[in-house]
Structures are given as C-alpha cells and as structure tokens.
Scaffold this active site. Sequence first.
Site, PDB file in Angstrom:
ATOM      1  CB  CYS A   1      -0.951  -0.007   1.192  1.00  0.00           C
ATOM      2  SG  CYS A   1      -2.041  -1.436   1.200  1.00  0.00           S
TER       3      CYS A   1
ATOM      4  CG  HIS B   1      -1.853   4.330   5.293  1.00  0.00           C
ATOM      5  ND1 HIS B   1      -1.874   4.222   3.916  1.00  0.00           N
ATOM      6  CD2 HIS B   1      -1.937   3.047   5.764  1.00  0.00           C
ATOM      7  CE1 HIS B   1      -1.945   2.951   3.568  1.00  0.00           C
ATOM      8  NE2 HIS B   1      -1.991   2.220   4.668  1.00  0.00           N
TER       9      HIS B   1
ATOM     10  CD  GLU C   1      -1.521   7.682   9.389  1.00  0.00           C
ATOM     11  OE1 GLU C   1      -1.092   8.492   8.531  1.00  0.00           O
ATOM     12  OE2 GLU C   1      -2.445   6.877   9.140  1.00  0.00           O
TER      13      GLU C   1
ATOM     14  CE  LYS D   1      -5.586   4.283   2.256  1.00  0.00           C
ATOM     15  NZ  LYS D   1      -4.687   5.424   2.504  1.00  0.00           N
TER      16      LYS D   1
ATOM     17  CG  HIS E   1      -6.531   0.846   1.394  1.00  0.00           C
ATOM     18  ND1 HIS E   1      -5.578   1.407   0.550  1.00  0.00           N
ATOM     19  CD2 HIS E   1      -5.817   0.280   2.416  1.00  0.00           C
ATOM     20  CE1 HIS E   1      -4.378   1.181   1.042  1.00  0.00           C
ATOM     21  NE2 HIS E   1      -4.494   0.495   2.160  1.00  0.00           N
TER      22      HIS E   1
ATOM     23  CG  PHE F   1       0.041  -6.239   4.084  1.00  0.00           C
ATOM     24  CD1 PHE F   1      -0.508  -5.520   5.125  1.00  0.00           C
ATOM     25  CD2 PHE F   1      -0.764  -7.153   3.422  1.00  0.00           C
ATOM     26  CE1 PHE F   1      -1.825  -5.675   5.494  1.00  0.00           C
ATOM     27  CE2 PHE F   1      -2.091  -7.335   3.791  1.00  0.00           C
ATOM     28  CZ  PHE F   1      -2.626  -6.598   4.822  1.00  0.00           C
TER      29      PHE F   1
END
Length: 416
Positions: A165, A306, A317, A338, A343, A402
């Site tokens: 991502c 994010h 975050e 998002k 996403h 990831f």
Amino acid sequence: MNRKRVVVTGLSAISPIGANVTETWDNLLAGKSGIAPVTLFDASEFTSKIAGEVKNFMPEQYGMNPKQTRKLDRFSQFAVAAGNMLMQDSGYTVTEKNAERLGVLLGIGLGGISTMESSHSKLLSSGPNRVTPFTIPMMIANMGPGHIAIAVGAKGPNYVVTSACASSTHAIGMAYTDIVMGRCDAIITGGVEATITPLGMSGFTALKALSTAHNDDPEKASRPFEKNRDGFVMGEGTGLLLLESLDHALERGAKIYAEIVGTGASCDAFHMTAPREDAEGMIASMRRALQDAELTPECVTHINAHGTSTHLNDLCETRAIRAVFGKHAEDIAISATKSQTGHLLGAAGGIEAIFSVLALHTGIIPGTINYETPDPECDLNYMGSGSEKLNPEYVMSNSFGFGGTNGSLIFKRYDG
C-alpha cells in the site's frame, strides 16, 4: 551540489468518486462516498460485499479503441486513460528532442489480478492451449507504465515500484529523486490498481482486514480513526502526477500546482501485515521526509493520513504523528480520505498525493466522513466536521503497507 527544485505540473485521476480530477476533488470536498455494493462480480457469498468501484468506466471515452482495450487488463486501461488526461492537463508536448528525458514510474501493488483469475479459469476448464497469448503481457504490473509510454511516447526510465500500500508514495519519492539528481526533466508518476476481484476480495477477507459491519449501509463502512471502525474497504482507480524540474517547467511556461520538497521511507522489520505498536517505522519515515525537506515539524499544518479504518493502523499512525510532531500534532489538520474513496492499495499514495497537492493549490483541506464517535486512543484533529479553507503551506502524505514498508512525502505551496 545544488538540488534541482521539483514541481507538480499535471494531475489526473479516475476514482470511486469521480471520472477525472475535477469531479473527484469536488466530490471529495462535498463529503460524497464512493463505497457501494460490489457489481464487478457476484459477492453474495462474501462476508464483505462492498467496495469503492470506479463507476461506468468506458475506455473509449479516454481515447482507447476496442481492439486496444481487449489486450489490456483493467488496471492498464485505467493507466492509459489517466496518462492521456495527464498529458492534456499538463500541456506537455512530447517531441523527438525531449522524449528520452520523460520517464514513467508508477506504484502498483498487484497488477493484473483479474487476468490471472480469468486465464487460470480457462486453463482449468479448457486446457493450456486455450489460454490467450496476451495473458502474461496483460498480467504483469510493469505494463501499466509501459502502455502509458507507448501512448504518449515517453522514452525515459520506465518501471514499477511494488511495495504494497506504499507503492505509489515510494514511486513518487523515487521520481522526485531522479529529477533532483538530473536524470530526467519530467516523470509521469503515481499509481494504479484494479483488484476488486473474487481473489482480491477473498484474500483480504481471509485476513479479516475488510469491513463487514456495513454491507447494508456501505457509505458508512470506511471510518478512519473512529471508535467503531471494523476494517478497510477495497477501492480501485488511479492517481497520476507529472513531476518536472522547476527550470524545465518555467522554460515551457507550465502551470504549477505545487512543489515537492521531501521524501522519506523506512521498514518496520517486524511482521508480515501488522505495524509495530510503538510505530517506530512510521515515525522514521515521517522524520526522514522532514529531514529531506530541511523542515522543522512545526512547518507542517496538514497531513493526508494513511488512515485505513483498521484498528491497529489508525492507532499506530496517531502515535507516530504525536511522536514526530509533539504538542504541534494537536494543531495539524489530518484528513483521512479513504473514508470516501476506500483503500486503493498500491494506488492509494497516488490519489492521496493529488489531494495533498490540491489542498495546497486551493487552500482547502478535505474533511473525513463517518467520524462520529471519537476513539480516546486516536485523539487528534481528523477533520470530522468537513472540509475547511485553512491555506496550508506544507502538507505531508503518508502511506504504510504490508511487510512493514512505510513512505512519506512533503509538498509545498508554490509561491514562485
């Protein structure tokens, strides 16, 4: 060595909330959600039945012919369509003289997963001799930038960054670095993704990463930093930017949206899918971007987070922003876009970089929808009351993925 200044001279987007940049931005500021029931395949047996699909996408409306589109996976169709719009928006004319100084560098997480599924199905049902010869060229991720280069004539560096991502954010950072170093005059960058497929959805479902509590009210499903968040929502689409050295942009009289001044990256070296709970990697990424931009934390007044709407990501975050910015964190306007687009995985950093640039260009910071019940552990200003004109000078955009991969970018309002 004096560093070249790098500016953004073109934008294009195809997203769950718009067929182009203008429509996407207007709907973002209006708080419109792009999340709806899945229509690209039968999701009736899935525990998560919703996604942020690109609606009514017709490649021929973006300059592609039917013969061409049959040889392109959906992600490459998005890429070519956005590439054509980008060149039109930027006013950049490719010539024999400048073609080798124009690169294409995209972030793509998975590539042609739809082609992989359909070709595998054909293999099982009809045997190996019935699989289309376009299987591999349609599936591999680098065909996204490859087809853009074919469409516009860009002969400079052409490759893909795949880092989950964070793919697009890393791609933009690398494109910026290439221009700073004088390797290119301009680079088409950003990201593209089209992974709303049975395999894509089932894979994330198995990880228990997707929201399942809002199948009946999908617009409420993506709720970053909110107490009742229960997972992210898959999205698809593309966000592309034209980065250009300032000297080159001024020489050709280009319009300039903003300047990019810093990039940072790091790795948690911790877990396949989960971030470190102390947010060490996220902290390092943001601090490195600030260091690269030669800024103090107090300069940044807006962050496009994010903000995935998963419990651990949003918590970490928040912790990272507090660690990097200290008391000033409470004065930063944080958008979690998002909540409206879903996403976009490998393309998330591309579309969110566009939102960061437009926040600088227009002075308007987007809100975060579905922020209804505050989470005591996520205690910053997430713009839950909606969009507001705050005229930021510096904006940070974060992406985490990831494998513990992290990326941060810093953009600056262009004042000449």
